[in-house]
Enzyme design. Structure first.
Site, PDB file in Angstrom:
ATOM      1  N   LYS B  99      51.828  33.477  23.679  1.00  0.00           N
ATOM      2  CA  LYS B  99      51.706  33.501  25.191  1.00  0.00           C
ATOM      3  C   LYS B  99      51.143  32.348  25.550  1.00  0.00           C
ATOM      4  CE  LYS B  99      49.177  34.992  28.999  1.00  0.00           C
ATOM      5  NZ  LYS B  99      47.832  35.569  29.173  1.00  0.00           N
ATOM      6  N   GLY B 160      40.800  37.822  35.684  1.00  0.00           N
ATOM      7  CA  GLY B 160      39.299  38.391  35.834  1.00  0.00           C
ATOM      8  C   GLY B 160      38.763  38.769  37.196  1.00  0.00           C
ATOM      9  N   ALA B 186      47.063  39.181  34.840  1.00  0.00           N
ATOM     10  CA  ALA B 186      45.979  38.922  35.666  1.00  0.00           C
ATOM     11  C   ALA B 186      45.879  39.265  36.940  1.00  0.00           C
ATOM     12  CB  ALA B 186      45.916  37.383  35.672  1.00  0.00           C
ATOM     13  N   GLY B 187      44.900  40.005  37.384  1.00  0.00           N
ATOM     14  CA  GLY B 187      44.490  40.221  38.645  1.00  0.00           C
ATOM     15  C   GLY B 187      44.374  41.838  38.770  1.00  0.00           C
ATOM     16  N   ASN B 208      43.276  42.564  30.899  1.00  0.00           N
ATOM     17  CA  ASN B 208      41.981  42.511  29.578  1.00  0.00           C
ATOM     18  C   ASN B 208      40.667  43.112  30.727  1.00  0.00           C
ATOM     19  OD1 ASN B 208      40.724  40.316  27.623  1.00  0.00           O
ATOM     20  ND2 ASN B 208      39.821  41.956  28.098  1.00  0.00           N
ATOM     21  N   THR B 209      40.268  42.218  31.591  1.00  0.00           N
ATOM     22  CA  THR B 209      39.153  42.612  32.266  1.00  0.00           C
ATOM     23  C   THR B 209      38.991  43.912  32.946  1.00  0.00           C
ATOM     24  OG1 THR B 209      39.090  40.256  32.574  1.00  0.00           O
ATOM     25  CG2 THR B 209      37.212  41.495  33.897  1.00  0.00           C
TER      26      THR B 209
END
Lengths: 72, 256
Positions: B99, B160, B186-187, B208-209
């Site tokens: 990635k 994040g 993301a987001g 992830n977050t």
């Protein structure tokens, strides 16, 4: 060069002295690392894993030794 | 027939990719990955800790022979840094599927698309199969695909942030235009955000977050698994049209 049979190198940004003539694989083992679990860059060039035992550490070498860590 | 997706010749059943950062412990991380059903996890490439080489490693808890490690260049701000990182990753892991993420600034962590495109071209030339983090711009996505990106990974919102999919129109346009898989990266903040991404027709979602910073990451991981699956099913089922006003569900004929 200090005449005590050691050479000066950098590993991950830090200075180190190691015995002259060792291989990169031996360097990894000396650092407590399993050579099959890390990747090594020597003077900005990748050292292929298959050649770690053959490539000799030389005075002034600059090493980056990395592995996978948690990340996004 | 099983609903699978394929990237760079590798076929996966789970459409959820999860990160391995920000967890309290390796145990919690491993439990969350298991609950998410993810077959791919993103990992970072960092210097080994020479001061304490005996400490536990990610690979002790998440088996790279069972879960595909996707090395990520998070934290790289130039094409050169990202390429250097992935060359090391390829040596550490022995695989080409990676990635790519080249960031433009720390405040927004928005991708630098000029550097990203340059890095994509170099990596493809060296035999890498880069899945590429990018802005939610259909033209940029096309350029990446032309450069050889094996998957397009537009942000839904800043990394994040947990703000959810900010621009459904551009994500849909990217999906419609792409011949390679599209994954929102993301987001995502909560389960409904993941469903939205899948309902827009994305092939998958990376997060992830949203899981790692949930009060109960393992339960959130399961919620995300279900959200991705239900969003995918809704997309396949084909949602009803939207109307401006009401339309009764019961027949008007025969009213007493």
């Amino acid at each position: 060069m200090v005449h005590d049979g050691t050479i000066s190198i950098r590993v991950n940004g830090g200075h180190r002295r190691v015995v002259a003539g060792i291989s990169v694989a031996e360097l990894a083992l000396e650092l407590g690392l399993e050579p099959t679990r890390v990747a090594v860059e020597r003077n900005l060039e990748i050292v292929p894993r298959s050649t770690l035992a053959e490539v000799r550490v030389e005075d002034g070498d600059d090493y980056e030794i990395v592995t996978f860590v948690g990340g996004g | 027939m099983a609903d699978t997706w394929t990237v760079a010749g590798r076929t996966f059943t789970s459409r959820l990719i999860v990160g391995t950062g920000k967890y309290k412990s390796f145990e919690e991380n491993a439990a969350a990955v298991a609950a998410s059903g993810a077959e791919i996890v993103t990992v970072a490439v960092r210097r080994v800790n020479i001061a304490d080489p005996g400490q536990p490693m990610l690979t002790d808890f998440i088996d790279p022979n069972k879960i595909t490690y996707l090395p990520n260049t998070a934290g790289c701000f130039t094409a050169e840094e990202a390429i250097r990182t992935l060359r090391l990753a390829r040596e550490a892991g022995g695989w080409e599927l990676v990635k790519l993420e080249v960031l433009g600034e720390a405040k927004t962590l928005y991708p630098d698309m000029r550097e990203t495109l340059r890095a994509t071209e170099t990596l493809v030339g060296e035999g890498f199969k880069p899945m590429v983090y990018c802005v939610d711009d259909p033209i940029a996505a096309k350029q990446l695909e032309e450069a050889g990106a094996v998957a397009i990974m537009p942000l839904g919102a800043p990394i994040g942030s947990g703000l959810g999919i900010q621009n459904r129109v551009t994500i849909r346009l990217i999906v419609e235009g792409a011949k390679v898989p599209v994954l929102v990266d993301a987001g995502v903040g909560t389960a409904s955000d993941a469903s939205v991404a899948m309902e827009l027709g994305c092939d998958g979602v990376l997060m992830n977050t949203a899981i790692a910073e949930a009060k109960d990451p393992v339960t959130m991981a399961r919620a995300m698994k279900l959200a991705v699956e239900s969003g995918r099913l809704a997309y396949l089922a084909g949602r009803m049209g939207q109307r401006r006003y009401a339309d009764p569900s019961s027949p008007l004929a025969g009213l007493i």
